[in-house]
Motif scaffolding. Structure first.
Motif, short mmCIF file in Angstrom:
data_model
loop_
_atom_site.label_atom_id
_atom_site.label_comp_id
_atom_site.label_asym_id
_atom_site.label_seq_id
_atom_site.Cartn_x
_atom_site.Cartn_y
_atom_site.Cartn_z
N LEU A 15 1.04 -0.73 0.23
CA LEU A 15 -0.33 0.22 0.12
C LEU A 15 0.52 1.38 0.72
O LEU A 15 1.03 1.67 -1.01
CB LEU A 15 -1.38 -0.27 1.30
N ILE A 16 1.87 1.07 1.09
CA ILE A 16 2.33 2.28 1.26
C ILE A 16 3.58 1.49 1.24
O ILE A 16 4.28 1.22 3.23
CB ILE A 16 1.90 3.26 1.86
N PRO A 17 5.13 2.17 1.15
CA PRO A 17 6.22 1.36 1.26
C PRO A 17 7.16 2.19 2.29
O PRO A 17 6.24 3.97 2.08
CB PRO A 17 7.29 1.00 0.95
N ALA A 18 7.51 2.05 3.35
CA ALA A 18 8.14 2.94 4.13
C ALA A 18 9.68 3.31 2.97
O ALA A 18 10.24 2.62 2.15
CB ALA A 18 8.97 2.68 5.28
N PRO A 19 10.15 4.71 3.61
CA PRO A 19 10.97 5.22 2.80
C PRO A 19 12.23 4.46 3.47
O PRO A 19 12.82 4.37 1.94
CB PRO A 19 11.62 6.51 3.55
N SER A 20 12.67 3.79 3.95
CA SER A 20 13.97 3.32 4.04
C SER A 20 13.61 1.85 3.07
O SER A 20 14.41 1.48 2.77
CB SER A 20 14.01 2.01 5.45
#
Length: 241
Positions: A15-20
């Protein structure tokens, strides 16, 4: 904040991946993404270069000949107001080489701001200076070199900032419409490919590179504008306080 919210609410990476995770994907797929980025850069810069050459030359002709402007300018307006996403399929049909078809699409988007601003800038030369050049019997080349081109430069530099971003947008949109695939394709293809495969972190990584490319183009054109106009034009002269 993005990293924290994704971790705190346990948002799935599809859905929304983390920036890392985006950064990790960027490192892992660096060779593939950079190859696509180079393709997009080449397409963007070529279309922008053609837009500059064509727009400046035609803008100069329009400024020197009112009849020529009245004859051809409506066609330029039609090309500008027609969405590239609408005519891209036709271009892809009539042009057999996909790269040249994408190049035409990107050029169409970037061409009009250069043309319009160049023509307006050349017509904006001070009328008193025009009379002075006439009084001293300046040749057409002298009038162009010492009056019309300096008058048009601020307008041209403003158009260049716009056209740089539009060339990138045109390149990406054209590739979306073309639906090209394979290794020798741009970042838009990587975004499409990742969405089809549900590889959302890779899609975000490609989108990040597109955004960075747009920022670099804007910074480069802004620097060029300051370098060209900074010593003499009011829009770029540094003021204290």
């Amino acid at each position: 904040m993005w990293e924290f919210l994704v971790w705190f609410y346990e948002v799935p990476h599809y859905l929304i991946p983390a920036p890392s995770l985006i950064a990790k994907t960027l490192v892992q797929d660096w060779s593939s993404l950079m190859g696509s980025a180079i393709f997009t850069i080449k397409l963007t810069l070529l279309s922008l270069g053609l837009a500059i050459v064509g727009g400046v030359l035609m803008g100069m002709l329009f400024a020197l000949s009112r009849n020529l402007e009245m004859s051809l300018f409506p066609f330029a307006v039609i090309l500008q107001v027609t969405p590239v996403i609408a005519i891209a399929p036709l271009i892809l049909i009539y042009v057999s080489n996909t790269f040249f078809a994408l190049l035409i699409c990107a050029w169409l988007v970037a061409f009009f701001p250069i043309l319009s601003n160049t023509a307006i800038g050349m017509r904006s030369a001070d009328h008193n200076l025009r009379d002075l050049f006439t009084l001293y019997q300046a040749t057409p080349w002298q009038r162009l070199r010492y009056l019309l081109i300096p008058s048009a430069l601020p307008y041209f530099m403003a158009a260049l900032k716009i056209a740089g971003g539009l060339a990138l947008i045109g390149a990406v949109v054209a590739e979306f419409v073309a639906g090209t695939a394979g290794t020798n394709t741009g970042l838009a293809s990587r975004i499409l490919e990742s969405s089809f495969r549900n590889e959302i972190p890779r899609m975000f990584a490609a989108l990040f590179l597109v955004s960075m490319l747009g920022i670099v183009i804007f910074l480069a054109t802004s620097w060029l504008s300051r370098a060209v106009l900074g010593h003499w034009h009011e829009s770029e002269i540094k003021r204290e306080g």
